[in-house]
Scaffold this active site. Structure first.
Site, PDB file in Angstrom:
ATOM      1  N   LYS A   1      16.970  27.586  87.103  1.00 14.26           N
ATOM      2  CA  LYS A   1      16.880  27.661  85.564  1.00 14.26           C
ATOM      3  C   LYS A   1      17.727  26.981  84.849  1.00 14.26           C
ATOM      4  O   LYS A   1      17.485  26.658  83.678  1.00 14.26           O
ATOM      5  CB  LYS A   1      17.101  29.580  85.725  1.00 14.26           C
ATOM      6  CG  LYS A   1      17.022  29.961  84.450  1.00 14.26           C
ATOM      7  CD  LYS A   1      17.350  31.790  84.422  1.00 14.26           C
ATOM      8  CE  LYS A   1      17.556  32.158  83.019  1.00 14.26           C
ATOM      9  NZ  LYS A   1      17.760  33.729  82.895  1.00 14.26           N
TER      10      LYS A   1
ATOM     11  N   GLU B   1      24.998  23.478  93.738  1.00 11.78           N
ATOM     12  CA  GLU B   1      24.469  23.144  94.998  1.00 11.78           C
ATOM     13  C   GLU B   1      23.017  22.427  94.676  1.00 11.78           C
ATOM     14  O   GLU B   1      22.813  21.392  95.362  1.00 11.78           O
ATOM     15  CB  GLU B   1      24.221  24.450  95.650  1.00 11.78           C
ATOM     16  CG  GLU B   1      25.300  25.330  96.174  1.00 11.78           C
ATOM     17  CD  GLU B   1      25.872  26.274  95.177  1.00 11.78           C
ATOM     18  OE1 GLU B   1      25.938  25.864  93.959  1.00 11.78           O
ATOM     19  OE2 GLU B   1      26.529  27.051  95.700  1.00 11.78           O
TER      20      GLU B   1
ATOM     21  N   GLY C   1      17.087  35.151  86.826  1.00 14.77           N
ATOM     22  CA  GLY C   1      17.069  34.265  88.351  1.00 14.77           C
ATOM     23  C   GLY C   1      16.273  35.144  89.443  1.00 14.77           C
ATOM     24  O   GLY C   1      15.211  34.719  89.975  1.00 14.77           O
ATOM     25  N   ARG C   2      16.850  36.250  89.293  1.00 13.21           N
ATOM     26  CA  ARG C   2      16.214  37.078  90.736  1.00 13.21           C
ATOM     27  C   ARG C   2      15.023  37.667  90.420  1.00 13.21           C
ATOM     28  O   ARG C   2      14.578  38.494  91.011  1.00 13.21           O
ATOM     29  CB  ARG C   2      17.463  38.011  90.967  1.00 13.21           C
ATOM     30  CG  ARG C   2      17.932  39.019  89.790  1.00 13.21           C
ATOM     31  CD  ARG C   2      19.380  39.863  90.427  1.00 13.21           C
ATOM     32  NE  ARG C   2      20.001  40.526  89.185  1.00 13.21           N
ATOM     33  CZ  ARG C   2      20.529  39.718  88.391  1.00 13.21           C
ATOM     34  NH1 ARG C   2      21.071  38.396  88.670  1.00 13.21           N
ATOM     35  NH2 ARG C   2      21.531  40.513  87.540  1.00 13.21           N
TER      36      ARG C   2
ATOM     37  N   GLU D   1      22.919  41.871  93.252  1.00 14.53           N
ATOM     38  CA  GLU D   1      23.324  41.027  92.049  1.00 14.53           C
ATOM     39  C   GLU D   1      23.192  41.638  90.802  1.00 14.53           C
ATOM     40  O   GLU D   1      23.603  41.822  89.987  1.00 14.53           O
ATOM     41  CB  GLU D   1      22.704  39.597  92.089  1.00 14.53           C
ATOM     42  CG  GLU D   1      23.527  38.561  91.338  1.00 14.53           C
ATOM     43  CD  GLU D   1      22.790  37.315  91.389  1.00 14.53           C
ATOM     44  OE1 GLU D   1      21.564  36.989  90.860  1.00 14.53           O
ATOM     45  OE2 GLU D   1      23.497  36.381  91.991  1.00 14.53           O
TER      46      GLU D   1
ATOM     47  N   HIS E   1      16.418  46.366 118.875  1.00 16.03           N
ATOM     48  CA  HIS E   1      17.381  45.949 120.092  1.00 16.03           C
ATOM     49  C   HIS E   1      18.693  45.334 119.532  1.00 16.03           C
ATOM     50  O   HIS E   1      19.144  44.533 120.375  1.00 16.03           O
ATOM     51  CB  HIS E   1      16.309  44.892 120.773  1.00 16.03           C
ATOM     52  CG  HIS E   1      15.134  45.679 121.269  1.00 16.03           C
ATOM     53  ND1 HIS E   1      15.276  46.523 122.587  1.00 16.03           N
ATOM     54  CD2 HIS E   1      13.749  45.869 120.753  1.00 16.03           C
ATOM     55  CE1 HIS E   1      13.892  47.039 122.757  1.00 16.03           C
ATOM     56  NE2 HIS E   1      13.113  46.817 121.723  1.00 16.03           N
TER      57      HIS E   1
ATOM     58  N   LYS F   1      32.780  29.955  91.703  1.00 19.19           N
ATOM     59  CA  LYS F   1      32.390  28.576  91.556  1.00 19.19           C
ATOM     60  C   LYS F   1      33.520  27.818  90.499  1.00 19.19           C
ATOM     61  O   LYS F   1      33.433  26.556  91.299  1.00 19.19           O
ATOM     62  CB  LYS F   1      31.224  28.738  90.225  1.00 19.19           C
ATOM     63  CG  LYS F   1      30.134  29.346  90.920  1.00 19.19           C
ATOM     64  CD  LYS F   1      28.864  29.332  89.483  1.00 19.19           C
ATOM     65  CE  LYS F   1      27.600  30.324  90.037  1.00 19.19           C
ATOM     66  NZ  LYS F   1      26.739  30.337  88.833  1.00 19.19           N
TER      67      LYS F   1
HETATM   68  O1  F6P Z   1      25.038  32.178  90.537  1.00 21.32           O
HETATM   69  C1  F6P Z   1      24.079  33.073  90.550  1.00 21.32           C
HETATM   70  C2  F6P Z   1      22.908  32.505  90.102  1.00 21.32           C
HETATM   71  O2  F6P Z   1      22.942  32.374  88.884  1.00 21.32           O
HETATM   72  C3  F6P Z   1      21.675  33.324  90.364  1.00 21.32           C
HETATM   73  O3  F6P Z   1      21.694  34.559  89.548  1.00 21.32           O
HETATM   74  C4  F6P Z   1      20.529  32.494  90.351  1.00 21.32           C
HETATM   75  O4  F6P Z   1      19.447  33.212  90.737  1.00 21.32           O
HETATM   76  C5  F6P Z   1      20.959  31.318  90.971  1.00 21.32           C
HETATM   77  O5  F6P Z   1      22.375  31.200  90.793  1.00 21.32           O
HETATM   78  C6  F6P Z   1      20.572  29.845  90.788  1.00 21.32           C
HETATM   79  O6  F6P Z   1      20.720  29.636  89.385  1.00 21.32           O
HETATM   80  P1  F6P Z   1      19.679  28.465  88.718  1.00 21.32           P
HETATM   81  O7  F6P Z   1      18.427  28.604  89.043  1.00 21.32           O
HETATM   82  O8  F6P Z   1      20.215  28.392  87.206  1.00 21.32           O
HETATM   83  O9  F6P Z   1      20.191  27.193  89.589  1.00 21.32           O
END
Ligand code: F6P
Length: 549
Positions: A208, A214, A268-269, A354, A385, A513
């Site tokens: 987003k 990452e 995002g979620r 979240e 199990h 972060k």
């Molecule tokens: O750090 C949490 C977060 O912002 C989530 O809410 C989101 O889904 C995820 O990181 C990834 O964010 P992006 O789509 O901006 O890379």
């Protein structure tokens, strides 16, 4: 509107005194006393069926919970969300994942823009692109069709598409193999790259913000790997982006023509329904992706219009709230009796935790009750199990959501009856338990000596009275999956309203972060011991020492 503290509301107080009366209720007795309990405590909507009768609640409990929902303004806040009001207060944004599944032609004006028209314009681009890739008409740089798709994203830009691609495995394109890389741990990318070839691989960089550390690191690694055997001008056939940040996508080197946009009013979620769902559309085709959206829309319409008494997301939220507040249930386990829903518990972890893992109200005051339970789980029967032992005989009450399809999407004999039998048996066992008298009678029938019976009885007794919900669907299809995910989205929303918390921000992820950035610079450069405690310094030094070996 500023809400009074939850515990000061008339309906919460009424619930608290009712809870004191209900404290010793036994589910066995509730069922024995009311032959109509099952029809009275079930509801259906959008192809889903919810049985909430195995909760330690009766008609009065539900009526009081519904009073609370009304007093907290669930209906008004729901309508505000659907209308595009800026209910994400801390970020000043609308919350409009529901607009992503509105049918074509339905208008919704937000800040003077027709959101519905924008959504469908992007959907058309998704259709054109995915049709070409699936048909083998979108070719890699050496003229071969795409065979592998690697989605690079994390959190909401990973969990939804990964969960849905697996859930809809039976609908997948036979040529296209889906891969998901999320972790900054290079082992994740390494494992994916091992399986793919640069000439036939399409990378989707999904973020987003297009700033998530990452994802950016993984995207640069993928780009380097690709360029080791191809040229810059080939990138356009192998890299596409999904983002709200056009400038950053361009700076990375992806042509805006190959970028599928979405909007800041999609959390995002909650973004599976947007272009973040591109891997799903590629895998199952645009037709089935549209059916996924239709399933979610059917649940939206139910949530928006059904009376609260029959409103599935509201009832799921209220029973969960009751368990959390008055039974002290600090966690909720999700048990899909469907292997293709293997990633659904992980998806719900982000959705619920979240969203509602917060400790202050929307007005910034500390909350006066516990909020979101820990959400976790694993598919049945595997979970049985592994950890069901603790759920049956441990010291904590852990409510369970059982999820199952009445018909499988495979044709292997015998499996589905065994699966459903286990699912229903577990919900019965959690509810009924097994009394000491029953155990004693059973052991006596085996003619064990009395001393051995006495020793075994406490170990073999099950207290039961464990609450659960059961959610059933006919089959796991794009439509029922859409409805299921939307059900939990709206459940999460309703609980957030009850607790009066800001469900649509996630500031809690920021601190780690920032600290990670500082420590990363120390792992490659000079360590500043004054910055950290002795434990953190010690760990950093160990990692530095390992590098020079
Ligand atoms: O750090 C949490 C977060 O912002 C989530 O809410 C989101 O889904 C995820 O990181 C990834 O964010 P992006 O789509 O901006 O890379």
């Amino acid at each position: 509107m500023r809400q009074p503290p939850l515990t000061s509301t008339a309906s919460f107080r009424a619930l608290a005194s009712h809870a004191a009366e209900a404290k010793d209720w036994q589910l066995r007795q509730l069922f024995a006393a009311d032959a109509e309990r099952f029809p009275a405590m079930t509801t259906d909507a959008a192809g889903l069926f919810l049985d909430y009768s195995k909760n330690r609640a009766d008609a009065r409990t539900i009526a009081l919970l519904l009073d609370l929902a009304r007093e907290r303004g669930v209906e008004a806040q729901r309508d505000a969300m659907f209308a595009g009001e800026k209910i994400n207060l801390t970020e000043g944004r609308s919350v409009l994942h529901t607009a992503l599944r509105m049918p074509r032609g339905k208008q919704l004006l937000v800040d003077g823009q027709d959101v519905g028209a924008e959504v469908h314009a992007v959907l058309e681009r998704i259709k054109a692109f995915t049709d070409r890739v699936r048909a083998g008409a979108w070719l890699g740089h050496s003229g071969k069709p795409i065979t592998d798709i690697v989605n690079i994203g994390i959190g909401g830009s990973d969990l939804g598409p990964k969960m849905a691609c697996l859930a809809l495995r039976s609908y997948a394109h036979p040529r296209l193999k889906m891969h998901f890389v999320s972790n900054v741990d290079g082992h994740d990318m390494d494992a994916a790259l091992e399986q793919v070839h640069p000439e036939t691989t399409l990378f989707i960089v999904a973020s987003k913000t297009f700033t998530t550390a990452e994802t950016m690191l993984n995207a640069h690694t993928a780009r380097r790997w690709f360029l080791a055997s191809a040229k810059e001008e080939h990138l356009a056939r192998h890299f596409v982006a999904v983002s709200t940040n056009t400038a950053a996508v361009q700076a990375f080197g992806i042509d805006p023509e190959n970028m599928f946009p979405f909007w800041d009013w999609v959390g995002g979620r909650y973004s599976l329904w947007s272009a973040i769902g591109l891997p799903v559309a590629l895998s199952v085709g645009f037709g089935y992706f549209s059916t996924l959206l239709e399933g979610a829309y059917a649940m939206d319409e139910h949530f928006r219009t059904a009376p609260l008494e029959q409103n599935m997301p509201v009832l799921l939220a209220l029973t969960g709230f009751w368990n959390r507040q008055f039974l002290g249930a600090a966690s909720l386990t999700i048990a899909p009796y469907h292997q293709d829903l293997n990633r659904f518990p992980a998806y719900l972890q982000q959705l619920e935790m979240e969203s509602n893992g917060k400790r202050v109200t929307r007005g910034g005051q500390p909350v006066d009750t516990p909020t979101c339970p820990v959400v976790w789980g694993e598919c049945g029967t595997n979970a049985q199990h592994a950890y069901f032992q603790l759920l049956h005989q441990g010291t904590d009450i852990i409510p369970i959501d059982f999820i199952a399809a009445l018909r499988p999407t495979h044709d292997l004999d015998g499996h589905h009856d065994a699966l459903l039998a286990n699912c229903f048996a577990q919900s019965e066992a959690f509810m009924k338990g097994k009394s000491a008298d029953e155990v004693r009678a059973e052991l006596a029938a085996q003619q064990l000596p009395p001393a051995q019976i006495d020793a075994l009885v406490p170990h073999k007794t099950f207290p039961g009275n464990r609450p659960s919900n059961t959610i059933l669907m006919d089959q796991l299809t794009p439509a029922t999956l859409g409805a299921l995910v939307a059900l939990y989205e709206h459940k999460t929303f309703v609980q957030g309203v009850l607790w009066d918390i800001a469900s649509f921000d996630q500031w809690g992820v920021e601190l780690g972060k920032v600290l990670a950035k500082k420590i990363e610079s120390e792992l490659t450069g000079e360590i500043d011991p004054a910055r950290h405690d002795s434990s953190t310094n010690g760990l950093i030094l160990m990692a530095k020492a390992a590098k020079v070996q």
